[in-house]
Scaffold this motif. Structure first.
Motif, PDB file in Angstrom:
ATOM      1  N   MET A   1       0.844  -1.170   0.000  1.00  0.00           N
ATOM      2  CA  MET A   1       0.000   0.000   0.000  1.00  0.00           C
ATOM      3  C   MET A   1       0.893   1.238   0.000  1.00  0.00           C
ATOM      4  N   THR A   2       0.578   2.215  -0.850  1.00  0.00           N
ATOM      5  CA  THR A   2       1.322   3.476  -0.880  1.00  0.00           C
ATOM      6  C   THR A   2       0.343   4.624  -0.814  1.00  0.00           C
TER       7      THR A   2
ATOM      8  N   SER B   1       1.085  13.652  -5.671  1.00  0.00           N
ATOM      9  CA  SER B   1       1.258  14.169  -7.020  1.00  0.00           C
ATOM     10  C   SER B   1       2.422  15.158  -7.055  1.00  0.00           C
ATOM     11  N   PRO B   2       3.468  14.861  -7.833  1.00  0.00           N
ATOM     12  CA  PRO B   2       4.578  15.810  -7.927  1.00  0.00           C
ATOM     13  C   PRO B   2       4.157  17.117  -8.574  1.00  0.00           C
TER      14      PRO B   2
ATOM     15  N   PRO C   1       0.365   8.942   7.175  1.00  0.00           N
ATOM     16  CA  PRO C   1       0.765   9.538   5.907  1.00  0.00           C
ATOM     17  C   PRO C   1       1.901  10.532   6.117  1.00  0.00           C
ATOM     18  N   LEU C   2       2.703  10.693   5.095  1.00  0.00           N
ATOM     19  CA  LEU C   2       3.818  11.618   5.146  1.00  0.00           C
ATOM     20  C   LEU C   2       3.292  13.026   5.365  1.00  0.00           C
TER      21      LEU C   2
ATOM     22  N   PRO D   1       5.592   6.845   0.020  1.00  0.00           N
ATOM     23  CA  PRO D   1       4.682   7.336  -1.018  1.00  0.00           C
ATOM     24  C   PRO D   1       5.230   7.029  -2.409  1.00  0.00           C
ATOM     25  N   ASN D   2       4.370   7.180  -3.396  1.00  0.00           N
ATOM     26  CA  ASN D   2       4.779   6.909  -4.771  1.00  0.00           C
ATOM     27  C   ASN D   2       5.779   7.944  -5.281  1.00  0.00           C
TER      28      ASN D   2
END
Length: 185
Positions: A1-2, A6-7, A26-27, A166-167
């Motif tokens: 799970m990540t 969004s960059p 979460p971060l 995270p992604n």
């Protein structure tokens, strides 16, 4: 799970006054708008910036990629007892079979047998295992959790959160995040 980050949104990593992230999962991220607002309210110091800038007719500034709070926020010692935190404690896997799909939670000692809804009696379980165990005690069902349920500390949850990065991680964040990655010599 990540966690999806969004960059394109140019989020800012938020550090406590001791230069550690407020949370790992979460971060702790703020939108670029919230980061700029905090800068103007003098609540944070800018630690690193993106190449991208925002401008008004008579002012321009680069967007912060890492900000540090000026006042230390003392982390809670005991995390809230929530479904998400139970899953995070159990690393998002069924404590009976290890699968990571269709998670719910299970009372190790069923409520009908006096089991309470507490950290020490609830584990993450996939729906098939939860249905199979039903309202039985572990010995009756011949199903025992992989780890005994316990009340985690915030530190425990942060350590587990590091297992699910995270992604997207911006390069300017890497000096402040300690994911399980191989270090360069």
């Amino acid at each position: 799970m990540t966690v999806h980050v969004s960059p394109d949104g140019l989020p800012a990593l938020v550090l406590n006054a001791d230069y550690r992230p407020l949370s790992y999962y979460p971060l702790s991220l703020w939108s670029w708008q919230d980061a700029i607002k905090a800068v103007f309210l003098d609540r944070v110091n800018i630690v690193a910036e993106y190449d991208h800038a925002v401008s008004s007719p008579n002012f321009s500034m680069r967007l912060p990629s890492v900000v540090c709070l000026k006042s230390y926020v003392k982390p809670s010692r005991n995390p809230a007892f929530t479904r998400f935190n139970v899953f995070l404690r159990d690393r998002f896997q069924c404590q009976y079979c290890g699968c990571t799909n269709d998670l719910t939670f299970d009372h190790v000692t069923p409520r009908r047998c006096g089991g309470a809804t507490t950290w020490e009696n609830v584990v993450a379980a996939c729906s098939p295992c939860n249905l199979k165990k039903g309202g039985m005690l572990p010995a009756q069902a011949k199903m025992w959790p992989m780890q005994k349920p316990y009340q985690p500390s915030v530190h425990d949850l942060h350590n587990n959160g590091r297992l699910f990065p995270p992604n997207y991680l911006h390069e300017s964040w890497m000096d402040y995040l300690y994911w399980d990655v191989e270090l360069e010599p």
